[in-house]
Design an enzyme around this catalytic site. Structure first.
Site, mmCIF file in Angstrom:
data_model
loop_
_atom_site.group_PDB
_atom_site.id
_atom_site.type_symbol
_atom_site.label_atom_id
_atom_site.label_comp_id
_atom_site.label_asym_id
_atom_site.label_seq_id
_atom_site.Cartn_x
_atom_site.Cartn_y
_atom_site.Cartn_z
ATOM 1 N N LYS A 1 -34.236 -43.073 14.106
ATOM 2 C CA LYS A 1 -34.077 -42.153 12.657
ATOM 3 C C LYS A 1 -35.320 -41.094 12.706
ATOM 4 O O LYS A 1 -34.833 -39.730 12.448
ATOM 5 C CB LYS A 1 -34.508 -43.017 11.560
ATOM 6 C CG LYS A 1 -33.149 -44.019 11.274
ATOM 7 C CD LYS A 1 -32.024 -43.087 10.583
ATOM 8 C CE LYS A 1 -31.032 -43.947 10.740
ATOM 9 N NZ LYS A 1 -29.643 -43.192 10.125
ATOM 10 N N TYR B 1 -34.966 -48.912 15.708
ATOM 11 C CA TYR B 1 -34.251 -48.391 14.544
ATOM 12 C C TYR B 1 -35.172 -47.263 14.008
ATOM 13 O O TYR B 1 -34.462 -46.165 13.877
ATOM 14 C CB TYR B 1 -33.827 -49.630 13.534
ATOM 15 C CG TYR B 1 -33.465 -48.913 12.058
ATOM 16 C CD1 TYR B 1 -32.020 -48.275 12.331
ATOM 17 C CD2 TYR B 1 -34.236 -48.759 10.945
ATOM 18 C CE1 TYR B 1 -31.573 -47.724 10.912
ATOM 19 C CE2 TYR B 1 -33.957 -48.349 10.076
ATOM 20 C CZ TYR B 1 -32.335 -47.711 9.812
ATOM 21 O OH TYR B 1 -32.171 -47.167 8.673
ATOM 22 N N SER C 1 -34.701 -43.014 6.807
ATOM 23 C CA SER C 1 -35.320 -44.266 6.405
ATOM 24 C C SER C 1 -36.748 -44.291 6.147
ATOM 25 O O SER C 1 -37.353 -43.614 6.988
ATOM 26 C CB SER C 1 -34.825 -45.397 7.372
ATOM 27 O OG SER C 1 -35.444 -46.611 7.312
HETATM 28 N N1 UFG Z 1 -37.684 -61.556 2.930
HETATM 29 C C1 UFG Z 1 -37.859 -62.769 2.657
HETATM 30 N N2 UFG Z 1 -36.992 -63.545 2.571
HETATM 31 C C2 UFG Z 1 -35.697 -63.359 3.065
HETATM 32 C C3 UFG Z 1 -35.421 -61.955 3.400
HETATM 33 C C4 UFG Z 1 -36.368 -61.152 3.411
HETATM 34 O O1 UFG Z 1 -39.203 -62.919 2.198
HETATM 35 O O2 UFG Z 1 -35.010 -64.156 3.056
HETATM 36 C C5 UFG Z 1 -38.665 -60.487 3.003
HETATM 37 C C6 UFG Z 1 -39.106 -59.610 4.256
HETATM 38 O O3 UFG Z 1 -39.933 -60.222 4.894
HETATM 39 C C7 UFG Z 1 -39.777 -58.368 3.600
HETATM 40 C C8 UFG Z 1 -38.925 -58.302 2.269
HETATM 41 O O4 UFG Z 1 -38.274 -59.375 1.896
HETATM 42 O O5 UFG Z 1 -40.910 -58.561 3.311
HETATM 43 C C9 UFG Z 1 -37.696 -57.039 2.277
HETATM 44 O O6 UFG Z 1 -36.939 -57.459 3.521
HETATM 45 P P1 UFG Z 1 -35.595 -56.579 3.892
HETATM 46 O O7 UFG Z 1 -35.113 -57.193 5.120
HETATM 47 O O8 UFG Z 1 -34.615 -56.716 2.731
HETATM 48 O O9 UFG Z 1 -35.950 -55.243 4.047
HETATM 49 P P2 UFG Z 1 -37.023 -54.542 5.048
HETATM 50 O O10 UFG Z 1 -38.133 -53.946 3.918
HETATM 51 O O11 UFG Z 1 -37.653 -55.260 5.982
HETATM 52 O O12 UFG Z 1 -36.325 -53.184 5.512
HETATM 53 C C10 UFG Z 1 -35.482 -52.270 4.735
HETATM 54 C C11 UFG Z 1 -34.308 -52.060 5.500
HETATM 55 C C12 UFG Z 1 -34.498 -51.339 6.798
HETATM 56 C C13 UFG Z 1 -35.511 -50.348 6.577
HETATM 57 C C14 UFG Z 1 -36.764 -50.506 5.750
HETATM 58 C C15 UFG Z 1 -37.470 -49.259 5.192
HETATM 59 O O13 UFG Z 1 -33.742 -52.973 5.615
HETATM 60 O O14 UFG Z 1 -33.139 -50.799 7.120
HETATM 61 O O15 UFG Z 1 -36.395 -51.244 4.507
HETATM 62 O O16 UFG Z 1 -38.664 -49.597 4.807
HETATM 63 F F1 UFG Z 1 -35.875 -49.847 7.733
#
Ligand code: UFG
Length: 324
Positions: free
Chosen positions: A145, A141, A117
């Site tokens: 990984k 997490y 990841s």
């Molecule tokens: N976000 C919002 N509103 C929401 C949901 C998310 O603004 O309702 C934002 C989050 O703050 C973040 C972005 O959207 O800035 C992406 O969030 P995600 O939760 O979709 O994904 P992440 O980038 O946090 O994490 C993802 C995977 C993880 C992995 C990571 C690696 O979910 O498993 O990418 O970069 F580890």
């Protein structure tokens, strides 16, 4: 001899897409999955319900099906949950991986594609993250990984195991409605869920040092990601193959742009609500994809719109059909 790969976690969202890509490439697949989050409805190949931590079971499966290699996706993947249940994450993502490697050594299976990841990088400083960017994960997490990559690398040095570790960026979309992501913890499903509840989606943080102030991520269509596994398998024909690859599109989209794309695809007017930043979110995480495209000849074929569109259709086929 026909190639047959064991897909550990093949009943999950990404694993089921990997099985589909293997089949399209004429490669045999057998799935092992404990169904903790996956669904047997997604599996159309020989299926063993079980835990990859069970060395005897996995050794038997590897021998019985004359498996040539393993794709390891059987793991837990929720960042927030890993903060409250670190022991579960270390157990399921690290201890179970050790057990899987033990079974592979016993059955003399010497090829592995590992689902890693972008979470291994932690707070990213570069505009584009290369594979040699420092790895400083900021949650259990990501740590599990990274430890997984180390375990595999050390086992490879000791035994000649050939491996590719694929560092997934933000996976989205679906190749078919029945394979869709059932998880609700990522941006796109959370936007859909807010709309379903008749609410406006929330943006976590609007003051990041990015062009529109919202976080920027590299979204990769799950079908392209699945094809990257097939490309990685081909590279394992070379003796001593041991590589780590970013799997993203190499292009960033902001949270606001993603929500605008949902609005376009859904034909809705959306006014997202700004909210506090979510702790631990890096401002920008975008892959440098030079290595995978040069070494494996792999390139993504789908853009963000197709990811959102396929996910939206999978969620509400009638509504989206009516909207064209
Ligand atoms: N976000 C919002 N509103 C929401 C949901 C998310 O603004 O309702 C934002 C989050 O703050 C973040 C972005 O959207 O800035 C992406 O969030 P995600 O939760 O979709 O994904 P992440 O980038 O946090 O994490 C993802 C995977 C993880 C992995 C990571 C690696 O979910 O498993 O990418 O970069 F580890």
């Amino acid at each position: 001899m026909t190639d047959t790969w064991l897909v550990a976690g093949g009943a999950g969202y990404i694993g089921a897409h990997v099985v589909r890509s293997l089949q399209a490439a004429g490669i045999g697949a057998v799935v092992i999955d404990d169904l903790s989050t996956g669904s047997s409805d997604r599996v159309r190949v020989p299926f063993v319900r079980g835990d990859i931590g069970n060395v005897d079971l996995v050794t038997d499966v590897l021998r019985q099906h004359e498996i040539t290699g393993v794709i390891q996706l059987a793991a837990d993947k929720q960042v927030a949950e890993s903060m409250t249940e670190p022991l579960t994450y270390y157990h399921r993502n690290v201890v179970n991986l050790m057990q899987l490697l033990t079974a592979m050594a016993r059955a003399e299976v010497d090829r592995l594609v590992f689902s890693s990841s972008a979470a291994v990088y932690g707070m990213v400083e570069a505009a584009l993250v290369t594979e040699d960017h420092p790895t400083r994960p900021i949650n259990p997490y990501g740590e599990t990984k990274l430890v997984g990559e180390w375990l595999i690398r050390d086992q490879a040095r000791a035994t000649g195991l050939r491996f590719a570790a694929l560092r997934y960026f933000n996976v989205a979309g679906t190749a078919a409605p029945e394979l869709a992501d059932l998880g609700r913890t990522n941006l796109i499903p959370m936007v859909f869920d807010a709309l379903d509840r008749g609410e406006q989606p929330v943006i976590f943080g609007c003051d990041y040092p990015t062009p529109d102030g919202t976080c920027v991520r590299d979204f990769i269509h799950v079908e392209d990601l699945a094809d990257a596994h097939v490309a990685a398998i081909a590279a394992l024909d070379s003796p001593g193959a041991a590589q780590v690859f970013n799997v993203g599109c190499g292009r960033g989209y902001s949270v606001r742009e993603v929500i605008e794309t949902v609005a376009e695809v859904a034909g809705l007017s959306i006014e997202p609500r700004p909210s506090d930043p979510r702790p631990g979110d890096p401002a920008m995480v975008v892959a440098d994809t030079e290595h995978i495209s040069t070494a494996l000849g792999w390139r993504p074929r789908h853009d963000l719109r197709e990811m959102v569109r396929s996910a939206w259709h999978a969620r509400s086929p009638q509504l989206s059909a009516a909207q064209g």
